[in-house]
Design a protein around this motif. Structure first.
Motif, PDB file in Angstrom:
ATOM      1  N   LEU A 236      36.403  40.956  31.321  1.00  0.00           N
ATOM      2  CA  LEU A 236      37.504  40.910  32.126  1.00  0.00           C
ATOM      3  C   LEU A 236      38.704  39.826  31.805  1.00  0.00           C
ATOM      4  CD1 LEU A 236      38.797  41.721  34.893  1.00  0.00           C
ATOM      5  CD2 LEU A 236      37.352  40.096  36.104  1.00  0.00           C
ATOM      6  N   PRO A 237      38.211  38.644  31.254  1.00  0.00           N
ATOM      7  CA  PRO A 237      39.251  37.763  30.758  1.00  0.00           C
ATOM      8  C   PRO A 237      40.014  38.296  29.561  1.00  0.00           C
ATOM      9  CG  PRO A 237      37.349  36.665  31.014  1.00  0.00           C
ATOM     10  CD  PRO A 237      36.878  37.939  31.473  1.00  0.00           C
ATOM     11  N   VAL A 238      39.339  39.067  28.769  1.00  0.00           N
ATOM     12  CA  VAL A 238      40.270  39.522  27.839  1.00  0.00           C
ATOM     13  C   VAL A 238      41.070  40.706  28.270  1.00  0.00           C
ATOM     14  CG1 VAL A 238      39.820  41.107  25.565  1.00  0.00           C
ATOM     15  CG2 VAL A 238      38.053  39.160  26.412  1.00  0.00           C
ATOM     16  N   ALA A 239      40.845  41.421  29.349  1.00  0.00           N
ATOM     17  CA  ALA A 239      41.580  42.696  29.845  1.00  0.00           C
ATOM     18  C   ALA A 239      42.828  41.814  30.418  1.00  0.00           C
ATOM     19  CB  ALA A 239      40.785  43.636  30.672  1.00  0.00           C
ATOM     20  N   LEU A 240      42.640  40.840  31.148  1.00  0.00           N
ATOM     21  CA  LEU A 240      43.528  40.224  32.129  1.00  0.00           C
ATOM     22  C   LEU A 240      44.576  39.673  31.143  1.00  0.00           C
ATOM     23  CD1 LEU A 240      41.302  38.404  34.853  1.00  0.00           C
ATOM     24  CD2 LEU A 240      43.201  40.269  35.057  1.00  0.00           C
ATOM     25  N   ALA A 241      43.912  39.019  29.997  1.00  0.00           N
ATOM     26  CA  ALA A 241      45.157  38.236  28.887  1.00  0.00           C
ATOM     27  C   ALA A 241      45.702  39.403  28.365  1.00  0.00           C
ATOM     28  CB  ALA A 241      44.110  37.676  28.073  1.00  0.00           C
ATOM     29  N   GLY A 242      45.388  40.616  28.012  1.00  0.00           N
ATOM     30  CA  GLY A 242      45.758  41.802  27.472  1.00  0.00           C
ATOM     31  C   GLY A 242      46.953  42.167  28.384  1.00  0.00           C
ATOM     32  N   ALA A 243      46.894  42.003  29.780  1.00  0.00           N
ATOM     33  CA  ALA A 243      47.763  42.624  30.610  1.00  0.00           C
ATOM     34  C   ALA A 243      48.788  41.454  31.040  1.00  0.00           C
ATOM     35  CB  ALA A 243      46.794  42.967  31.977  1.00  0.00           C
ATOM     36  N   GLY A 244      48.825  40.394  30.326  1.00  0.00           N
ATOM     37  CA  GLY A 244      49.832  39.359  30.454  1.00  0.00           C
ATOM     38  C   GLY A 244      49.587  38.311  31.682  1.00  0.00           C
ATOM     39  N   GLN A 245      48.165  38.528  32.159  1.00  0.00           N
ATOM     40  CA  GLN A 245      47.696  37.388  33.051  1.00  0.00           C
ATOM     41  C   GLN A 245      47.586  36.041  32.582  1.00  0.00           C
ATOM     42  OE1 GLN A 245      48.249  37.936  36.193  1.00  0.00           O
ATOM     43  NE2 GLN A 245      48.823  40.068  36.000  1.00  0.00           N
ATOM     44  N   PRO A 246      47.761  34.914  33.213  1.00  0.00           N
ATOM     45  CA  PRO A 246      47.399  33.520  32.645  1.00  0.00           C
ATOM     46  C   PRO A 246      46.018  33.343  32.929  1.00  0.00           C
ATOM     47  CG  PRO A 246      48.627  33.352  35.016  1.00  0.00           C
ATOM     48  CD  PRO A 246      48.587  34.953  34.679  1.00  0.00           C
ATOM     49  N   PRO A 247      45.537  32.399  32.175  1.00  0.00           N
ATOM     50  CA  PRO A 247      44.110  31.908  32.312  1.00  0.00           C
ATOM     51  C   PRO A 247      43.525  31.627  33.555  1.00  0.00           C
ATOM     52  CG  PRO A 247      45.054  31.003  30.254  1.00  0.00           C
ATOM     53  CD  PRO A 247      46.092  31.764  31.046  1.00  0.00           C
ATOM     54  N   SER A 248      44.379  30.947  34.462  1.00  0.00           N
ATOM     55  CA  SER A 248      44.075  30.882  35.721  1.00  0.00           C
ATOM     56  C   SER A 248      43.650  32.014  36.529  1.00  0.00           C
ATOM     57  CB  SER A 248      45.242  29.913  36.317  1.00  0.00           C
ATOM     58  OG  SER A 248      46.488  30.904  36.591  1.00  0.00           O
ATOM     59  N   VAL A 249      44.219  33.070  36.287  1.00  0.00           N
ATOM     60  CA  VAL A 249      43.791  34.277  37.056  1.00  0.00           C
ATOM     61  C   VAL A 249      42.375  34.763  36.389  1.00  0.00           C
ATOM     62  CG1 VAL A 249      44.521  36.667  37.188  1.00  0.00           C
ATOM     63  CG2 VAL A 249      46.187  35.050  37.481  1.00  0.00           C
ATOM     64  N   ALA A 250      42.210  34.582  35.260  1.00  0.00           N
ATOM     65  CA  ALA A 250      40.793  35.069  34.883  1.00  0.00           C
ATOM     66  C   ALA A 250      39.876  33.994  35.311  1.00  0.00           C
ATOM     67  CB  ALA A 250      41.013  34.941  33.265  1.00  0.00           C
ATOM     68  N   SER A 300      45.097  43.902  38.313  1.00  0.00           N
ATOM     69  CA  SER A 300      46.233  42.875  38.482  1.00  0.00           C
ATOM     70  C   SER A 300      45.784  41.970  39.842  1.00  0.00           C
ATOM     71  CB  SER A 300      47.551  43.570  38.759  1.00  0.00           C
ATOM     72  OG  SER A 300      47.540  44.377  39.936  1.00  0.00           O
ATOM     73  N   PRO A 301      46.194  40.702  39.822  1.00  0.00           N
ATOM     74  CA  PRO A 301      45.657  39.983  41.179  1.00  0.00           C
ATOM     75  C   PRO A 301      46.475  40.462  42.281  1.00  0.00           C
ATOM     76  CG  PRO A 301      47.181  38.578  39.699  1.00  0.00           C
ATOM     77  CD  PRO A 301      46.928  39.911  38.642  1.00  0.00           C
ATOM     78  N   SER A 302      45.671  40.422  43.389  1.00  0.00           N
ATOM     79  CA  SER A 302      46.237  40.830  44.685  1.00  0.00           C
ATOM     80  C   SER A 302      44.991  40.717  45.471  1.00  0.00           C
ATOM     81  CB  SER A 302      46.678  42.384  44.657  1.00  0.00           C
ATOM     82  OG  SER A 302      45.683  43.411  44.425  1.00  0.00           O
ATOM     83  N   TYR A 306      40.970  41.274  44.494  1.00  0.00           N
ATOM     84  CA  TYR A 306      39.843  40.112  44.600  1.00  0.00           C
ATOM     85  C   TYR A 306      38.927  40.653  45.715  1.00  0.00           C
ATOM     86  CZ  TYR A 306      42.364  36.579  42.017  1.00  0.00           C
ATOM     87  OH  TYR A 306      42.943  35.539  40.910  1.00  0.00           O
ATOM     88  N   SER A 307      39.268  41.287  46.583  1.00  0.00           N
ATOM     89  CA  SER A 307      38.470  41.714  47.777  1.00  0.00           C
ATOM     90  C   SER A 307      37.334  43.021  47.089  1.00  0.00           C
ATOM     91  CB  SER A 307      38.873  42.461  48.854  1.00  0.00           C
ATOM     92  OG  SER A 307      39.823  41.521  49.461  1.00  0.00           O
ATOM     93  N   LEU A 308      37.893  43.802  46.365  1.00  0.00           N
ATOM     94  CA  LEU A 308      37.091  44.749  45.650  1.00  0.00           C
ATOM     95  C   LEU A 308      36.280  43.763  44.508  1.00  0.00           C
ATOM     96  CD1 LEU A 308      39.942  47.630  44.864  1.00  0.00           C
ATOM     97  CD2 LEU A 308      37.517  47.729  46.515  1.00  0.00           C
ATOM     98  N   LEU A 309      36.761  43.030  43.816  1.00  0.00           N
ATOM     99  CA  LEU A 309      35.907  42.492  42.888  1.00  0.00           C
ATOM    100  C   LEU A 309      34.934  41.418  43.662  1.00  0.00           C
ATOM    101  CD1 LEU A 309      35.259  41.476  40.033  1.00  0.00           C
ATOM    102  CD2 LEU A 309      36.870  39.616  40.219  1.00  0.00           C
ATOM    103  N   ALA A 310      34.970  40.898  44.609  1.00  0.00           N
ATOM    104  CA  ALA A 310      34.195  40.299  45.366  1.00  0.00           C
ATOM    105  C   ALA A 310      33.015  41.384  45.855  1.00  0.00           C
ATOM    106  CB  ALA A 310      34.511  39.627  46.701  1.00  0.00           C
ATOM    107  N   LEU A 311      33.297  42.287  46.437  1.00  0.00           N
ATOM    108  CA  LEU A 311      32.256  43.315  46.809  1.00  0.00           C
ATOM    109  C   LEU A 311      31.615  43.773  45.678  1.00  0.00           C
ATOM    110  CD1 LEU A 311      34.140  45.492  49.517  1.00  0.00           C
ATOM    111  CD2 LEU A 311      32.431  43.936  49.812  1.00  0.00           C
ATOM    112  N   SER A 312      32.184  44.096  44.389  1.00  0.00           N
ATOM    113  CA  SER A 312      31.521  44.609  43.423  1.00  0.00           C
ATOM    114  C   SER A 312      30.319  43.637  42.930  1.00  0.00           C
ATOM    115  CB  SER A 312      32.538  45.033  42.009  1.00  0.00           C
ATOM    116  OG  SER A 312      31.699  45.212  40.712  1.00  0.00           O
TER     117      SER A 312
END
Length: 402
Positions: A236-250, A300-302, A306-312
């Motif tokens: 997931l951090p790799v995918a987020l970095a590829g999408a241009g998200q900062p490390p704090s989001v990961a 993308s962070p929203s 975040y809710s779906l990730l928590a449920l997952s």
């Protein structure tokens, strides 16, 4: 009431769960420690990967072997050795002055973990009633998940403020928990094979582990479930970095995933006690598949993501305690080995699946690879239907109770 049952059951559960907290806390040292030892000892990426592999094989894949020996010999006293071994050797690894010393220390730390998990899970099954095994196992696994989740933050803080020598202070809490376990008499519980067979009538009523079709299927199901449990936080951090998200989001998403997983494990065993092991596992997998798919469709962070990730995270981990108890019920004569298969071997095999996800990501992109990896959850769901319910255990004094 025998001498080794004089300690209240809730205290035994708390001590075993605290031991699991620190066992998994020490197990998650390497990610935070690697950048420092790579520079200090000149480790290549390949050598670093081998170091992680050595720890994974010893701490996870060897758990069924450790459990098999425990089932045969009944070494309950090892509960006083395992956590100190993990604590001392993994904390010393930051001070290693050679590659050989580093690999040796990490391997010895992994050995402590490989013995603790099947032994502690087997003991947990002895200090509660049959009707509350799932709930107790949830508390046990919750402790380990929390320890695993907080370890990187604690270690990185110490490394950034006081250096590797300060890691030695982290040995102390592991020793304190072990001391409390000694005073509570956890090492006195009789888990010898003769006692087990007399209590459970295993020889007459239950098939051996190597003939248990249900156990093999359950191990495959758990390995397929672990595939996503390992692959998602790894890539997931790799995918987020590829999408241009900062490390704090990961970092925030990983925290949400790990902590929600811990909460899911706490809930899953309780649910399994109420609706049955099979229904609990199938229900969690059935819900997890669409929830994880929806998250991966837009990472993308929203609030929604975040809710779906928590449920997952909660649903993926909710099957863990139920799977351990289910495995113990399928082969009650080899409870420690069954625990090692569910807690160690399955997780190790899940790591192999995560490697397949990474290889696939090199060709089609990591986000697409994660989506395709959801096939593992689908296969796990299908196979779970084929696992038989465990046979009814004989009543009487086979379960230790207060």
């Amino acid at each position: 009431m025998s001498k080794n049952l004089s300690t209240p059951v809730f205290l035994n559960i708390s001590l075993l769960s605290a031991g699991h907290f620190f066992s998994d806390f020490y197990a998650n040292f390497l990610p935070a420690l690697l950048p420092i030892v790579m520079v200090k000892l000149g480790l290549s990426l390949t050598m670093s990967g081998m170091l992680v592999m050595v720890y994974s094989v010893i701490s996870s894949v060897l758990q069924p072997v450790s459990g098999y020996i425990i089932d045969k010999r009944g070494y309950a006293w090892l509960i006083l050795v395992t956590t100190p071994v993990s604590a001392v050797f993994i904390c010393l690894s930051g001070l290693a002055d050679s590659k050989f010393a580093l690999f040796l220390l990490v391997g010895l730390a992994g050995l402590g973990s490989s013995v603790f998990h099947p032994l502690a899970a087997s003991l947990m099954g002895r200090v509660v009633t049959a009707e509350t095994k799932g709930t107790a196992m949830s508390i046990f696994i919750f402790g380990g998940n929390i320890g695993y989740a907080v370890a990187p933050a604690v270690i990185l803080y110490l490394l950034s403020t006081t250096g590797t020598a300060s890691l030695l202070w982290l040995i102390i809490p592991g020793l304190l928990v072990t001391g409390a376990s000694y005073l509570a008499g956890l090492h006195k519980f009789d888990i010898s094979p003769a006692k087990t067979c007399a209590r459970d009538a295993v020889n007459e009523q239950f098939e051996p582990w190597y003939k248990s079709r249900g156990l093999i299927l359950l191990n495959i199901v758990n390995a397929l479930r672990s595939w996503m449990q390992v692959a998602l936080p790894t890539f997931l951090p790799v995918a987020l970095a590829g999408a241009g998200q900062p490390p704090s989001v990961a970092a925030s998403m990983l925290t949400v995933f790990l902590l929600s997983g811990a909460c899911g494990a706490l809930f899953g065993g309780w649910l399994g006690d109420r609706i049955g092991r099979k229904a609990g596992v199938i229900g969690s997998l059935l819900l997890c598949l669409p929830v994880t798919y929806l998250f991966l469709c837009d990472i993308s962070p929203s609030f929604v993501s975040y809710s779906l990730l928590a449920l997952s995270g909660a649903l993926i981990q909710s099957t863990a305690p139920t799977s351990v108890v289910w495995a113990q019920e399928l082969i009650p004569g080899n409870a420690a080995m069954a625990s090692g298969m569910m807690l160690g071997l399955s997780f190790g095999l899940g790591g192999v699946g995560a490697a397949i996800t990474g290889g696939l990501g090199d060709h089609i992109g990591i986000e697409s690879a994660l989506l395709w990896s959801l096939v593992s959850l689908g296969l796990a769901l299908i196979l779970a239907f084929a696992i038989p319910q465990p046979a009814k255990r004989p009543t009487g004094n086979q379960i230790l109770n207060i």
